[in-house]
Enzyme design. Sequence first.
Site, mmCIF file in Angstrom:
data_model
loop_
_atom_site.group_PDB
_atom_site.id
_atom_site.type_symbol
_atom_site.label_atom_id
_atom_site.label_comp_id
_atom_site.label_asym_id
_atom_site.label_seq_id
_atom_site.Cartn_x
_atom_site.Cartn_y
_atom_site.Cartn_z
ATOM 1 N N ASP A 92 44.102 34.436 39.489
ATOM 2 C CA ASP A 92 44.474 35.687 38.836
ATOM 3 C C ASP A 92 43.818 36.859 39.538
ATOM 4 O O ASP A 92 42.673 36.787 39.984
ATOM 5 C CB ASP A 92 44.060 35.667 37.364
ATOM 6 C CG ASP A 92 42.557 35.551 37.167
ATOM 7 O OD1 ASP A 92 41.895 36.582 36.926
ATOM 8 O OD2 ASP A 92 42.030 34.421 37.246
ATOM 9 N N SER A 93 44.572 37.962 39.656
ATOM 10 C CA SER A 93 44.079 39.209 40.205
ATOM 11 C C SER A 93 43.572 38.993 41.629
ATOM 12 O O SER A 93 44.337 38.585 42.494
ATOM 13 C CB SER A 93 43.005 39.793 39.286
ATOM 14 O OG SER A 93 42.722 41.127 39.615
ATOM 15 N N ALA A 94 42.281 39.231 41.894
ATOM 16 C CA ALA A 94 41.742 38.933 43.217
ATOM 17 C C ALA A 94 41.970 37.472 43.569
ATOM 18 O O ALA A 94 42.317 37.129 44.702
ATOM 19 C CB ALA A 94 40.249 39.260 43.253
ATOM 20 N N HIS A 106 47.672 44.024 33.192
ATOM 21 C CA HIS A 106 47.159 43.188 34.263
ATOM 22 C C HIS A 106 46.711 41.822 33.728
ATOM 23 O O HIS A 106 46.004 41.737 32.726
ATOM 24 C CB HIS A 106 45.981 43.918 34.903
ATOM 25 C CG HIS A 106 45.417 43.256 36.113
ATOM 26 N ND1 HIS A 106 46.146 43.074 37.265
ATOM 27 C CD2 HIS A 106 44.185 42.735 36.356
ATOM 28 C CE1 HIS A 106 45.386 42.491 38.170
ATOM 29 N NE2 HIS A 106 44.198 42.265 37.645
#
Length: 300
Positions: free
Chosen positions: A144-146, A270
């Site tokens: 997730d995300s990074a 997000h």
Amino acid sequence: MSSAQRAALAATLRNGPQDEGEQSVERMRAGFALLMAGFPVPEDVRRTATSIGARPAVLVEPLERSHAGTILYFHGGSFSLGSPETAMALTANLVRRTGVRAISVEYRLAPEHPFPAAIDDGVAAYRSLLDDGADPGSIVFAGDSAGGGLTVTVCLAARDAGLPVPAALLAFSPALDHTRSGDSMRTKEGVDPFFTREGMRRTGELYLGGADPEQPLLAPALHADLRGFPPMLLQVGTDELLLDDSTRMAARARAQEVDVILDVVARVPHVFPAYTGALDEAGQALDRAALFLTQHLPAG
């Protein structure tokens, strides 16, 4: 999705660790850990401290059933925050929905360890699984995300190092462009309840450590050669500054004849699949993600 769910979640996220000015990395890490600890982890999984590729990790296993394969999970946190524990709600929900074990890697964080340390740790973890005899067709990358960005960049680096690619990639709201040149970086400013452009500029600089972002391992949505890549699923919300990281990666994959599913959900923030119990769309997205993973892992 109810408007009440959306409003409550947005209010919580607007008080997140990256919206409080120039605080220290240590305070941002503590705030992020506190925020993510508020989301429940399913009880029907077993968590065991372990190591992989010379890095600490957490092995997450289903209690009642187990299917073949391994989810190699990369947590989020702008490459400078987070740990396997901050992503445990996502990791454990994938495990309980698929019946497949996950290994969540505690990769090194910036600014102490800037680019490409996290990618190197991801490749080392993958190489460790292969050296232990795992078939690459039984391994999927998720994050997730990074960490969603790492699913792509670790796959790039592993392929370029001569390793076989995994069976599939799953990325929740991935960070795939450190040039920050997507239109959504402007159009979603003030809409995104978690990120601000200034906050992303700061944490981005911590990770870059002076490196030029105009390169495949820092802006794969713009520069990556994806030939030979496995199928990928990108899940993202329309309220995100990082929306165009996913849309442009999907377009790039399609142009290079890589199987890709772009799963865009309206008016969610997000990494929205993390918020099971707080947002109806979260569980629905996790169900779709679990189906995708099991379709690309060995049966039985």
